[in-house]
Motif scaffolding. Structure first.
Motif, PDB file in Angstrom:
ATOM      1  N   ASN A 247       0.837  -1.196   0.000  1.00 62.23           N
ATOM      2  CA  ASN A 247       0.000   0.000   0.000  1.00 62.23           C
ATOM      3  C   ASN A 247       0.872   1.246   0.000  1.00 62.23           C
ATOM      4  O   ASN A 247       1.869   1.326   0.723  1.00 62.23           O
ATOM      5  N   TYR A 248       0.494   2.214  -0.823  1.00 56.13           N
ATOM      6  CA  TYR A 248       1.235   3.474  -0.922  1.00 56.13           C
ATOM      7  C   TYR A 248       0.406   4.626  -0.382  1.00 56.13           C
ATOM      8  O   TYR A 248       0.909   5.526   0.270  1.00 56.13           O
ATOM      9  N   SER A 249      -0.864   4.619  -0.679  1.00 58.37           N
ATOM     10  CA  SER A 249      -1.808   5.615  -0.166  1.00 58.37           C
ATOM     11  C   SER A 249      -3.172   4.943  -0.085  1.00 58.37           C
ATOM     12  O   SER A 249      -3.289   3.736  -0.265  1.00 58.37           O
ATOM     13  N   GLU A 250      -4.202   5.715   0.174  1.00 59.74           N
ATOM     14  CA  GLU A 250      -5.539   5.145   0.316  1.00 59.74           C
ATOM     15  C   GLU A 250      -5.978   4.390  -0.929  1.00 59.74           C
ATOM     16  O   GLU A 250      -6.678   3.375  -0.841  1.00 59.74           O
ATOM     17  N   SER A 251      -5.559   4.830  -2.102  1.00 59.70           N
ATOM     18  CA  SER A 251      -6.019   4.192  -3.338  1.00 59.70           C
ATOM     19  C   SER A 251      -4.881   3.716  -4.244  1.00 59.70           C
ATOM     20  O   SER A 251      -5.132   3.210  -5.333  1.00 59.70           O
TER      21      SER A 251
ATOM     22  N   GLY B   1      -4.604   4.973  -7.935  1.00 55.81           N
ATOM     23  CA  GLY B   1      -6.040   4.733  -8.097  1.00 55.81           C
ATOM     24  C   GLY B   1      -6.443   3.296  -8.292  1.00 55.81           C
ATOM     25  O   GLY B   1      -7.574   3.013  -8.688  1.00 55.81           O
ATOM     26  N   VAL B   2      -5.535   2.351  -7.980  1.00 51.85           N
ATOM     27  CA  VAL B   2      -5.813   0.946  -8.272  1.00 51.85           C
ATOM     28  C   VAL B   2      -6.966   0.386  -7.428  1.00 51.85           C
ATOM     29  O   VAL B   2      -7.610  -0.588  -7.813  1.00 51.85           O
ATOM     30  N   LYS B   3      -7.250   1.032  -6.285  1.00 55.41           N
ATOM     31  CA  LYS B   3      -8.304   0.534  -5.396  1.00 55.41           C
ATOM     32  C   LYS B   3      -9.666   1.184  -5.666  1.00 55.41           C
ATOM     33  O   LYS B   3     -10.644   0.865  -4.995  1.00 55.41           O
ATOM     34  N   LYS B   4      -9.710   2.073  -6.615  1.00 53.79           N
ATOM     35  CA  LYS B   4     -10.977   2.725  -6.938  1.00 53.79           C
ATOM     36  C   LYS B   4     -11.857   1.801  -7.778  1.00 53.79           C
ATOM     37  O   LYS B   4     -11.339   0.972  -8.545  1.00 53.79           O
ATOM     38  N   PRO B   5     -13.183   1.909  -7.668  1.00 51.98           N
ATOM     39  CA  PRO B   5     -14.099   1.001  -8.375  1.00 51.98           C
ATOM     40  C   PRO B   5     -13.893   0.943  -9.889  1.00 51.98           C
ATOM     41  O   PRO B   5     -14.026  -0.110 -10.490  1.00 51.98           O
ATOM     42  N   LYS B   6     -13.567   2.072 -10.502  1.00 51.07           N
ATOM     43  CA  LYS B   6     -13.418   2.116 -11.957  1.00 51.07           C
ATOM     44  C   LYS B   6     -11.952   2.161 -12.391  1.00 51.07           C
ATOM     45  O   LYS B   6     -11.623   2.664 -13.469  1.00 51.07           O
TER      46      LYS B   6
ATOM     47  N   LYS C  55      -8.455   1.442 -13.952  1.00 47.97           N
ATOM     48  CA  LYS C  55      -8.030   0.810 -15.195  1.00 47.97           C
ATOM     49  C   LYS C  55      -7.248  -0.472 -14.903  1.00 47.97           C
ATOM     50  O   LYS C  55      -7.386  -1.485 -15.595  1.00 47.97           O
ATOM     51  N   ILE C  56      -6.409  -0.423 -13.875  1.00 46.18           N
ATOM     52  CA  ILE C  56      -5.640  -1.594 -13.433  1.00 46.18           C
ATOM     53  C   ILE C  56      -6.255  -2.072 -12.124  1.00 46.18           C
ATOM     54  O   ILE C  56      -6.338  -1.329 -11.156  1.00 46.18           O
ATOM     55  N   LYS C  57      -6.702  -3.326 -12.089  1.00 44.08           N
ATOM     56  CA  LYS C  57      -7.396  -3.868 -10.932  1.00 44.08           C
ATOM     57  C   LYS C  57      -6.425  -4.565  -9.974  1.00 44.08           C
ATOM     58  O   LYS C  57      -5.414  -5.134 -10.403  1.00 44.08           O
ATOM     59  N   MET C  58      -6.760  -4.555  -8.680  1.00 46.15           N
ATOM     60  CA  MET C  58      -5.917  -5.205  -7.681  1.00 46.15           C
ATOM     61  C   MET C  58      -5.783  -6.701  -7.923  1.00 46.15           C
ATOM     62  O   MET C  58      -4.743  -7.293  -7.627  1.00 46.15           O
ATOM     63  N   ASN C  59      -6.830  -7.330  -8.463  1.00 46.84           N
ATOM     64  CA  ASN C  59      -6.744  -8.781  -8.662  1.00 46.84           C
ATOM     65  C   ASN C  59      -5.747  -9.168  -9.755  1.00 46.84           C
ATOM     66  O   ASN C  59      -5.433 -10.346  -9.923  1.00 46.84           O
ATOM     67  N   MET C  60      -5.240  -8.187 -10.496  1.00 44.43           N
ATOM     68  CA  MET C  60      -4.195  -8.460 -11.484  1.00 44.43           C
ATOM     69  C   MET C  60      -2.809  -8.478 -10.840  1.00 44.43           C
ATOM     70  O   MET C  60      -1.833  -8.873 -11.482  1.00 44.43           O
TER      71      MET C  60
END
Length: 241
Positions: free
Chosen positions: A14-18, A38-43, A45-50
């Motif tokens: 984790n680097y920041s909230e998102s 922004g990886v943790k945001k709903p929309k 572009k790059i998802k955490m599951n990747m």
């Protein structure tokens, strides 16, 4: 400048909230850290599951020499795993291997042979339907070829011990405890030499497998600076017992 690279995910922090920093072994640049906003945001572009353990990626990245944190322009999973995320045993094996790899690989220079070995082995493991309980043992022993401390499997008839510190057979009982008796040493070398597709022919009991895994981790500790203690194999041993 943009570069197309292949990558293997080794650690996400984790680097920041998102946002996160993901450490990736790449084919062209070795180990690199990438900041993904922004990886943790709903929309996103790059998802955490990747970015899970040992996921295999095709990436387009920005690369600046002598920079600690790089950036990613595009990423996609290639190949997309079919079984590893959905099989508890395969997932546990991958988490364990990921921990050992992260502790073992330090270089920031490219090593395409090392990269290809890991990439192809994990892709093969995802494809096989039946889990071979020898896979992680064989994978780690074969990995030593690329890390610079592979065992010497040559032996004379009078050499009945395998010295883990020296990485070779010996006729004299070592003065330390880091050695294998002949039967275990033969299994150790067979796991090193046999292709992954043929390791099912190496018959080991659960007790032998646990013993050899402990000795393989000792082998890594003896030959890898600051290797430390591996924790995840305890869960793995429970699942494979």
């Amino acid at each position: 400048m943009l570069h197309k690279v292949r990558g293997i995910v080794l650690k996400t922090t984790n680097y920041s909230e998102s946002s996160v920093v993901v450490q990736v072994l790449t084919d062209k640049f070795g180990m690199q850290s990438y900041l993904i906003n922004g990886v943790k945001k709903p929309k996103a572009k790059i998802k955490m599951n990747m970015l899970q353990s040992l996921h295999l990626l095709d990436m387009v990245v920005y690369h600046k020499a002598n920079t600690n944190i790089q950036r990613i322009s595009e990423v996609r999973q290639t190949p997309v795993f079919k079984s590893i995320p959905y099989d508890m045993v395969k997932t546990s094996i991958v988490i364990f291997l990921n921990e050992v790899l992260y502790k073992s690989i330090r270089q920031q220079s490219a090593d395409e042979s090392l990269f290809d070995y890991i990439f192809n082995s994990i892709a093969w493991f995802d494809e096989v339907e039946e889990i071979n309980p020898n896979f992680h043992l064989s994978f780690l022993l074969k990995l030593t070829r690329f890390l610079g401390f592979s065992p010497n499997g040559k032996r004379r008839n009078d050499q009945i011990y395998f010295d883990l510190q020296e990485g070779e057979f010996t006729s004299r009982l070592p003065i330390h405890s880091n050695y294998l008796q002949l039967d275990d040493a033969i299994s150790f070398i067979s796991l090193f030499n046999s292709p992954l597709e043929k390791i099912s022919g190496i018959k080991l009991s659960n007790t032998q497998r646990r013993f050899l895994l402990d000795k393989i981790l000792v082998f890594y500790t003896l030959h890898t600076a600051s290797f430390g203690v591996v924790q995840s194999h305890k869960i793995l041993e429970t699942l494979l017992s």
